[in-house]
Design a protein around this motif. Structure first.
Motif, PDB file in Angstrom:
ATOM      1  N   ALA A 330      50.417 155.198  34.902  1.00  0.00           N
ATOM      2  CA  ALA A 330      51.800 155.674  35.050  1.00  0.00           C
ATOM      3  C   ALA A 330      52.804 154.584  34.699  1.00  0.00           C
ATOM      4  O   ALA A 330      53.825 154.847  34.040  1.00  0.00           O
ATOM      5  CB  ALA A 330      52.020 156.169  36.475  1.00  0.00           C
ATOM      6  N   PHE A 331      52.533 153.347  35.108  1.00  0.00           N
ATOM      7  CA  PHE A 331      53.488 152.263  34.846  1.00  0.00           C
ATOM      8  C   PHE A 331      53.353 151.710  33.429  1.00  0.00           C
ATOM      9  O   PHE A 331      54.330 151.199  32.871  1.00  0.00           O
ATOM     10  CB  PHE A 331      53.371 151.192  35.925  1.00  0.00           C
ATOM     11  N   ARG A 332      52.194 151.822  32.847  1.00  0.00           N
ATOM     12  CA  ARG A 332      52.087 151.492  31.419  1.00  0.00           C
ATOM     13  C   ARG A 332      52.927 152.471  30.595  1.00  0.00           C
ATOM     14  O   ARG A 332      53.697 152.080  29.718  1.00  0.00           O
ATOM     15  CB  ARG A 332      50.628 151.586  30.964  1.00  0.00           C
ATOM     16  N   ASN A 333      52.747 153.764  30.874  1.00  0.00           N
ATOM     17  CA  ASN A 333      53.374 154.793  30.052  1.00  0.00           C
ATOM     18  C   ASN A 333      54.888 154.876  30.248  1.00  0.00           C
ATOM     19  O   ASN A 333      55.601 155.343  29.362  1.00  0.00           O
ATOM     20  CB  ASN A 333      52.754 156.157  30.349  1.00  0.00           C
ATOM     21  N   ASN A 334      55.365 154.463  31.412  1.00  0.00           N
ATOM     22  CA  ASN A 334      56.790 154.609  31.718  1.00  0.00           C
ATOM     23  C   ASN A 334      57.497 153.261  31.890  1.00  0.00           C
ATOM     24  O   ASN A 334      58.578 153.194  32.485  1.00  0.00           O
ATOM     25  CB  ASN A 334      56.953 155.445  32.985  1.00  0.00           C
ATOM     26  N   PHE A 335      56.885 152.207  31.358  1.00  0.00           N
ATOM     27  CA  PHE A 335      57.418 150.855  31.503  1.00  0.00           C
ATOM     28  C   PHE A 335      58.888 150.780  31.084  1.00  0.00           C
ATOM     29  O   PHE A 335      59.731 150.221  31.791  1.00  0.00           O
ATOM     30  CB  PHE A 335      56.569 149.891  30.679  1.00  0.00           C
ATOM     31  N   ASP A 336      59.207 151.383  29.940  1.00  0.00           N
ATOM     32  CA  ASP A 336      60.561 151.269  29.401  1.00  0.00           C
ATOM     33  C   ASP A 336      61.581 152.030  30.233  1.00  0.00           C
ATOM     34  O   ASP A 336      62.772 151.687  30.217  1.00  0.00           O
ATOM     35  CB  ASP A 336      60.598 151.760  27.952  1.00  0.00           C
ATOM     36  N   HIS A 337      61.132 153.074  30.946  1.00  0.00           N
ATOM     37  CA  HIS A 337      62.068 153.850  31.762  1.00  0.00           C
ATOM     38  C   HIS A 337      62.646 153.019  32.911  1.00  0.00           C
ATOM     39  O   HIS A 337      63.762 153.268  33.372  1.00  0.00           O
ATOM     40  CB  HIS A 337      61.365 155.079  32.361  1.00  0.00           C
ATOM     41  N   LEU A 353      62.865 150.387  40.661  1.00  0.00           N
ATOM     42  CA  LEU A 353      62.218 151.639  41.028  1.00  0.00           C
ATOM     43  C   LEU A 353      62.960 152.230  42.221  1.00  0.00           C
ATOM     44  O   LEU A 353      63.186 151.526  43.220  1.00  0.00           O
ATOM     45  CB  LEU A 353      60.749 151.380  41.384  1.00  0.00           C
ATOM     46  N   PRO A 354      63.350 153.495  42.160  1.00  0.00           N
ATOM     47  CA  PRO A 354      64.112 154.080  43.250  1.00  0.00           C
ATOM     48  C   PRO A 354      63.221 154.447  44.424  1.00  0.00           C
ATOM     49  O   PRO A 354      62.003 154.275  44.376  1.00  0.00           O
ATOM     50  CB  PRO A 354      64.698 155.339  42.612  1.00  0.00           C
ATOM     51  N   ARG A 355      63.847 154.968  45.469  1.00  0.00           N
ATOM     52  CA  ARG A 355      63.071 155.480  46.598  1.00  0.00           C
ATOM     53  C   ARG A 355      62.202 156.646  46.159  1.00  0.00           C
ATOM     54  O   ARG A 355      61.042 156.740  46.538  1.00  0.00           O
ATOM     55  CB  ARG A 355      64.001 155.912  47.723  1.00  0.00           C
ATOM     56  N   SER A 356      62.760 157.563  45.366  1.00  0.00           N
ATOM     57  CA  SER A 356      61.995 158.730  44.935  1.00  0.00           C
ATOM     58  C   SER A 356      62.391 159.118  43.525  1.00  0.00           C
ATOM     59  O   SER A 356      63.492 158.806  43.051  1.00  0.00           O
ATOM     60  CB  SER A 356      62.219 159.908  45.889  1.00  0.00           C
ATOM     61  N   CYS A 357      61.483 159.805  42.863  1.00  0.00           N
ATOM     62  CA  CYS A 357      61.706 160.242  41.490  1.00  0.00           C
ATOM     63  C   CYS A 357      60.598 161.216  41.128  1.00  0.00           C
ATOM     64  O   CYS A 357      59.799 161.618  41.976  1.00  0.00           O
ATOM     65  CB  CYS A 357      61.718 159.049  40.527  1.00  0.00           C
ATOM     66  N   SER A 358      60.546 161.591  39.861  1.00  0.00           N
ATOM     67  CA  SER A 358      59.433 162.392  39.370  1.00  0.00           C
ATOM     68  C   SER A 358      58.440 161.464  38.677  1.00  0.00           C
ATOM     69  O   SER A 358      58.566 160.234  38.726  1.00  0.00           O
ATOM     70  CB  SER A 358      59.938 163.476  38.430  1.00  0.00           C
ATOM     71  N   TYR A 359      57.471 162.050  38.007  1.00  0.00           N
ATOM     72  CA  TYR A 359      56.397 161.255  37.409  1.00  0.00           C
ATOM     73  C   TYR A 359      56.862 160.370  36.254  1.00  0.00           C
ATOM     74  O   TYR A 359      56.146 159.455  35.852  1.00  0.00           O
ATOM     75  CB  TYR A 359      55.280 162.177  36.921  1.00  0.00           C
ATOM     76  N   ASP A 360      58.056 160.653  35.723  1.00  0.00           N
ATOM     77  CA  ASP A 360      58.566 159.806  34.647  1.00  0.00           C
ATOM     78  C   ASP A 360      59.204 158.526  35.169  1.00  0.00           C
ATOM     79  O   ASP A 360      59.619 157.660  34.385  1.00  0.00           O
ATOM     80  CB  ASP A 360      59.563 160.567  33.771  1.00  0.00           C
ATOM     81  N   LEU A 392      46.524 141.896  33.714  1.00  0.00           N
ATOM     82  CA  LEU A 392      47.498 140.914  34.182  1.00  0.00           C
ATOM     83  C   LEU A 392      48.518 140.600  33.096  1.00  0.00           C
ATOM     84  O   LEU A 392      49.733 140.601  33.353  1.00  0.00           O
ATOM     85  CB  LEU A 392      46.781 139.630  34.614  1.00  0.00           C
ATOM     86  N   GLY A 393      48.049 140.354  31.895  1.00  0.00           N
ATOM     87  CA  GLY A 393      48.943 139.926  30.827  1.00  0.00           C
ATOM     88  C   GLY A 393      49.803 141.034  30.259  1.00  0.00           C
ATOM     89  O   GLY A 393      50.966 140.808  29.908  1.00  0.00           O
ATOM     90  N   GLU A 394      49.245 142.235  30.153  1.00  0.00           N
ATOM     91  CA  GLU A 394      49.968 143.323  29.494  1.00  0.00           C
ATOM     92  C   GLU A 394      50.865 144.107  30.441  1.00  0.00           C
ATOM     93  O   GLU A 394      51.848 144.707  29.992  1.00  0.00           O
ATOM     94  CB  GLU A 394      48.974 144.281  28.835  1.00  0.00           C
ATOM     95  N   LEU A 395      50.547 144.143  31.742  1.00  0.00           N
ATOM     96  CA  LEU A 395      51.343 144.970  32.639  1.00  0.00           C
ATOM     97  C   LEU A 395      51.846 144.217  33.863  1.00  0.00           C
ATOM     98  O   LEU A 395      53.053 144.159  34.105  1.00  0.00           O
ATOM     99  CB  LEU A 395      50.533 146.191  33.094  1.00  0.00           C
ATOM    100  N   LEU A 399      55.857 143.191  34.204  1.00  0.00           N
ATOM    101  CA  LEU A 399      56.563 144.093  35.100  1.00  0.00           C
ATOM    102  C   LEU A 399      57.079 143.349  36.325  1.00  0.00           C
ATOM    103  O   LEU A 399      58.233 143.536  36.749  1.00  0.00           O
ATOM    104  CB  LEU A 399      55.637 145.238  35.527  1.00  0.00           C
ATOM    105  N   LEU A 400      56.255 142.490  36.900  1.00  0.00           N
ATOM    106  CA  LEU A 400      56.688 141.702  38.058  1.00  0.00           C
ATOM    107  C   LEU A 400      57.820 140.760  37.666  1.00  0.00           C
ATOM    108  O   LEU A 400      58.765 140.534  38.434  1.00  0.00           O
ATOM    109  CB  LEU A 400      55.505 140.917  38.621  1.00  0.00           C
ATOM    110  N   LYS A 401      57.748 140.226  36.477  1.00  0.00           N
ATOM    111  CA  LYS A 401      58.794 139.327  35.973  1.00  0.00           C
ATOM    112  C   LYS A 401      60.154 140.043  35.956  1.00  0.00           C
ATOM    113  O   LYS A 401      61.171 139.506  36.406  1.00  0.00           O
ATOM    114  CB  LYS A 401      58.394 138.893  34.558  1.00  0.00           C
ATOM    115  N   ARG A 402      60.162 141.280  35.462  1.00  0.00           N
ATOM    116  CA  ARG A 402      61.410 142.049  35.389  1.00  0.00           C
ATOM    117  C   ARG A 402      61.871 142.483  36.779  1.00  0.00           C
ATOM    118  O   ARG A 402      63.077 142.536  37.056  1.00  0.00           O
ATOM    119  CB  ARG A 402      61.230 143.268  34.480  1.00  0.00           C
TER     120      ARG A 402
END
Length: 749
Positions: A330-337, A353-360, A392-395, A399-402
């Motif tokens: 899910a986080f690979r596919n929606n990284f840019d969102h 990341l908000p409190r709640s959302c949909s799968y996107d 670790l390197g790709e996700l 992601l943690l950096k951002r």
């Protein structure tokens, strides 16, 4: 070598969910699922519907866009009804067979009898029902209804929730050859398609089979897709198709083994393992608040201030990392969102990341800042338990950096020279007041953990030079970050905000669990943790399921097994008879997090140390686990007998350094590869240098027959045995329908 003495069908069979009276609600329904499609199965007491056995269907990715905006929530997809000639009467027997992941029922009606078997195929996107009727029930029907077509008597049986969005749906039905279709088009956008087919047995005309598939979408290609699923499933030999379904589950269960002398908790644990793989798969959707068993709820989305994180918590130690891949995916596919969730000035280098959302994963962050960083902790655990450097390197690292960078934008220097965070939300504290507090424990600990983990990750990835400037920022942040707010009651919610009323969330204890920034090994730290824990529960008030599961894990981290057990036993009073859990609507996380609490009593691996049986209550004189997984990608097996640890096996899957706290005393021997280097430290701690694939066994030298459980093997029979702890027969098959009388020693055979 280790010898497996587990009769898996018999062992799991003692924990099957059972019903001797018909279930009549979601709370005590029988559930089946394959990670995407699911069904909750129960009946009804209204006189007009006592002849109906409901299969309330769900598919996790079916959402509907709302005309008033906001993220698209989950929506109901319809029901399959077994409509009998007579009323469902007594006797009745329903069993969810865990080993084979199927429901079996023998139903007596006021006119005849019916046998039902149902499962959602483990690989194919199809639900199957096998039905065998007596001649009196030959006219029994299997009928599909769109949600809008379900009789209000049934639709409202579990109550209504006015906060739940139900779209207007246009329903189209048609048949093509021997397959029926129900197409629902939601207004203004969305839809789903259901297809089903019935066939009769050539050997027994009173036996029939139904295949049903559901897909997200309503266009022609989706209709062709579900038709193909039905066609391919029904073209196979029934027996071979059933066997392929069972084979997946048999492999799944045997990835690890746990047996404890508390039969009720042991059964609960294994039902959670069943629930995990019924709720998602590696290629499935995130485990949301519902799983595939949607019911009336205000929570028809994905919640990230605790729910998702806790739902995934048991996958790591249980050696079921493939379940965790759905979160990774899910986080690979929606990284840019995730960049668009933070204010526009920060989107170049930050995400949230908000409190709640949909799968996107699309929704603005607001003042609850730390949810993405907490998700990164789950993803970090996926890495640490697999040692998958690519992950670790790709996700995880980017992601943690951002996520941490968003925090860094918000930091402010105070008059004390320290770095402070502005007012933010500490999850679930003062929710209805929309309370914000500066320097929340929640955010400070997540920021600290994030900076520490980024520094380590950049070293592991060899990025020290490339990221030198930002590494300096992380180090300075750690050096100057304001200390966690503390008062005479322990950890505070945040600056100038003590815990003043009941608080269901553990957001003010994140430093202890799950981040383990504070271990409690130091006496002052331990006193602080205990003081906070005592004050937290003394407030009572809003204690919920996840309050008790997190408290169990905190107590276990302190080595307080008796207290951890007390929290888990208290939690058992809050779950539904089928081990589900509700707060205004179904929420998945608390029972799954309780399984992690059981793990934490048996095996922990935070802080670069594996701890075996670290929090065992006094009454657990026996316990056994096999192939549980730890950080560093080790598989660990251990047996406890007569109140002591008999032996421990450690197998390396990635060649990482191994530091293990055994808790063993006396004459400890080591068996395994001669090339394995080790050092023995104080307090039963050993450090091993194991290569990938190597394993060692530590065992206590005792005078014991080789066949004794956990005993030292004879010289010519180098094997150690894994077998279940004897069960209390009163508590076998405890879950399903409510059976409280079994708990209190009534003289029942």
């Amino acid at each position: 070598m280790i010898q497996d003495h587990i009769d898996w069908p018999s062992f799991l069979g003692r924990h099957d969910m059972t019903w001797s009276v018909k279930p009549i609600s979601w709370d005590d329904g029988a559930y089946i699922g394959n990670g995407t499609i699911g069904a909750m199965i129960y009946s009804e007491e209204h006189r007009d519907k006592r002849n109906v056995l409901r299969f309330v269907l769900g598919r996790t990715d079916v959402t509907a866009r709302k005309s008033q905006g906001g993220y698209p929530p989950r929506v109901p997809v319809g029901e399959l009804h077994l409509e009998l000639a007579g009323w469902i009467y007594q006797p009745i027997s329903i069993r969810v067979d865990l080993w084979n992941a199927e429901l079996r029922a023998e139903i007596t009606t006021t006119v005849g009898t019916v046998k039902v078997r149902a499962f959602v195929h483990s690989v194919d996107m199809a639900l199957a029902v096998e039905l065998e009727t007596s001649p009196e029930e030959a006219d029994a029907k299997l009928q599909w209804y769109a949600f809008s077509e379900v009789d209000p008597v049934l639709k409202n049986a579990d109550g209504t929730n006015l906060n739940q969005y139900i779209p207007q749906a246009e329903v189209t039905r048609y048949s093509l050859e021997d397959t029926s279709f129900g197409v629902q088009r939601f207004s203004p956008q969305g839809g789903c398609t259901t297809a089903w087919k019935q066939s009769y047995s050539a050997e027994n005309l009173n036996r029939r089979y139904l295949y049903l598939s559901i897909a997200n979408g309503a266009d022609e290609s989706v209709q062709q897709q579900v038709a193909s699923v039905i066609r391919e499933a029904s073209a196979q030999s029934w027996e071979q198709w059933v066997e392929s379904h069972r084979s997946w589950w048999h492999d799944y269960y045997q990835q690890s083994f746990v047996s404890i002398p508390d039969t009720l908790l042991e059964g609960f644990y294994w039902i959670q393992m069943y629930k995990l793989a019924s709720a998602t798969r590696a290629d499935g959707m995130i485990i949301d608040n519902q799983g595939p068993w949607l019911a009336p709820t205000p929570w028809a989305g994905v919640w990230f201030n605790m729910n998702v994180q806790m739902s995934y918590s048991p996958v790591y130690t249980s050696n079921r990392l493939h379940i965790g891949e759905s979160l990774v995916r899910a986080f690979r596919n929606n990284f840019d969102h995730l960049a668009n969730n933070v204010p526009e000035p920060y989107r170049d280098d930050s995400s949230g990341l908000p409190r709640s959302c949909s799968y996107d994963l699309i929704n603005p962050v607001g003042t609850e800042i730390g949810n993405l960083t907490w998700i990164c902790h789950n993803l970090w655990r996926q890495y640490r338990y697999s040692m998958d450097e690519k992950l670790l390197g790709e996700l995880v690292y980017p992601l943690l950096k951002r996520s941490v960078q968003y925090y860094l934008h918000l930091l402010e220097e105070g008059n004390d020279g320290k770095l402070h965070l502005p007012p933010t939300v500490s999850p679930e504290y003062g929710s209805f007041l929309q309370m914000t507090v500066p320097d929340t424990h929640y955010d400070l600990t997540l920021l600290q953990w994030g900076c520490e983990t980024l520094l380590l990750s950049s070293e592991l990835l060899g990025l020290q030079e490339e990221d030198a400037a930002i590494r300096g920022r992380w180090r300075k942040t750690l050096e100057r970050l304001v200390p966690l707010p503390v008062d005479e009651t322990g950890f505070m919610i945040g600056k100038d905000q003590p815990l003043e009323f009941g608080h269901r969330h553990f957001s003010h204890l994140m430093a202890v669990f799950p981040l383990h920034l504070i271990s409690g090994d130091d006496e002052n730290e331990r006193e602080l943790i205990v003081k906070t824990l005592r004050h937290w529960f003394s407030m009572e008030g809003d204690l919920r399921g996840f309050t008790f599961t997190s408290a169990a894990s905190i107590a276990a981290a302190l080595g307080e097994g008796q207290e951890a057990l007390s929290y888990l036993k208290s939690f058992m009073h809050l779950i539904k008879p089928n081990t589900m859990y509700k707060e205004a609507g179904p929420v998945m996380e608390s029972p799954l997090a309780a399984a992690e609490g059981i793990h934490d009593m048996l095996l922990q691996s935070w802080g670069d140390t594996i701890r075996v049986f670290p929090a065992i209550p006094s009454e657990w004189t026996e316990a056994v686990f096999h192939n549980l997984r730890t950080e560093g990608a080790f598989l660990v097996s251990a047996v406890r007998s007569a109140g002591i640890t008999s032996w421990i096996r450690i197998k390396s899957l990635a060649g990482q350094p191994c530091r293990i706290q055994t808790g063993m005393t006396g004459d400890i021997r080591i068996s395994g590869v001669e090339s394995a280097k080790f050092r023995q430290l104080e307090d039963g701690v050993y450090v091993f240098d194991l290569k990938e694939g190597q394993e060692v066994i530590l065992y206590a030298k005792i005078d014991s027959d080789a066949s004794a459980p956990g005993g030292e093997p004879s010289a010519d029979e180098k094997l150690w045995k894994i077998k279940p702890i004897a069960a209390d027969s009163r508590l076998c098959g405890y879950f399903g329908s409510r059976k409280p009388w079994r708990l209190y020693g009534l003289p029942i055979k």
